[in-house]
Write an enzyme that holds these catalytic residues in place. Structure first.
Site, mmCIF file in Angstrom:
data_model
loop_
_atom_site.group_PDB
_atom_site.id
_atom_site.type_symbol
_atom_site.label_atom_id
_atom_site.label_comp_id
_atom_site.label_asym_id
_atom_site.label_seq_id
_atom_site.Cartn_x
_atom_site.Cartn_y
_atom_site.Cartn_z
ATOM 1 N N CYS A 62 0.809 -1.195 -0.027
ATOM 2 C CA CYS A 62 -0.015 -0.117 0.009
ATOM 3 C C CYS A 62 0.837 1.139 -0.031
ATOM 4 O O CYS A 62 1.886 1.063 -0.454
ATOM 5 C CB CYS A 62 -1.170 -0.060 1.292
ATOM 6 N N ARG A 63 0.546 2.343 0.427
ATOM 7 C CA ARG A 63 1.172 3.486 0.658
ATOM 8 C C ARG A 63 2.651 3.305 1.422
ATOM 9 O O ARG A 63 3.776 3.408 1.065
ATOM 10 C CB ARG A 63 0.402 4.818 0.949
#
Length: 114
Positions: free
Chosen positions: A66-67
């Site tokens: 994800c981020r």
């Protein structure tokens, strides 16, 4: 409730031919992602689980990103509970970009991590 240590790898350690599952939202994916990654936003993983199992039918390890690593940790934990060999990409796409790993985008702008 106690959870076993979640398996994780640094972005730099993801094999170039490794299977990458990107669980970020559509706008984040559009801004910049790893080429060849499968995009399944976190909220769609359960509903689209069959797509994922078909993609890794050969038993390959799933590198979840994800981020920065929070959402992907939750998804990796879920996948492990379903019997899939999954690891969290520590540092997420921020770490991926910092490690100099390539990014592609969906717009005319240079790809970046949103």
């Amino acid at each position: 409730m106690h959870f076993a240590q979640l398996p994780a790898v640094d972005a730099a350690a993801v094999p170039s031919d490794g299977f990458l599952l990107d669980v970020r939202e559509d706008d984040e994916w559009t801004a910049g992602h790893a080429e060849g990654a499968l995009h399944l936003p976190m909220g769609q993983v359960v509903a689209r689980f069959e797509e994922l199992t078909e993609a890794v039918a050969d038993g390959r390890r799933v590198h979840v990103v994800c981020r920065v690593g929070g959402r992907s940790a939750q998804v990796a934990q879920y996948l492990i509970a379903q019997g899939i060999d999954a690891v969290n990409v520590d540092g997420g796409m921020v770490g991926w970009e910092a490690a100099g790993r390539p990014l592609v985008g969906e717009s005319a702008d240079a790809p970046f991590v949103l």
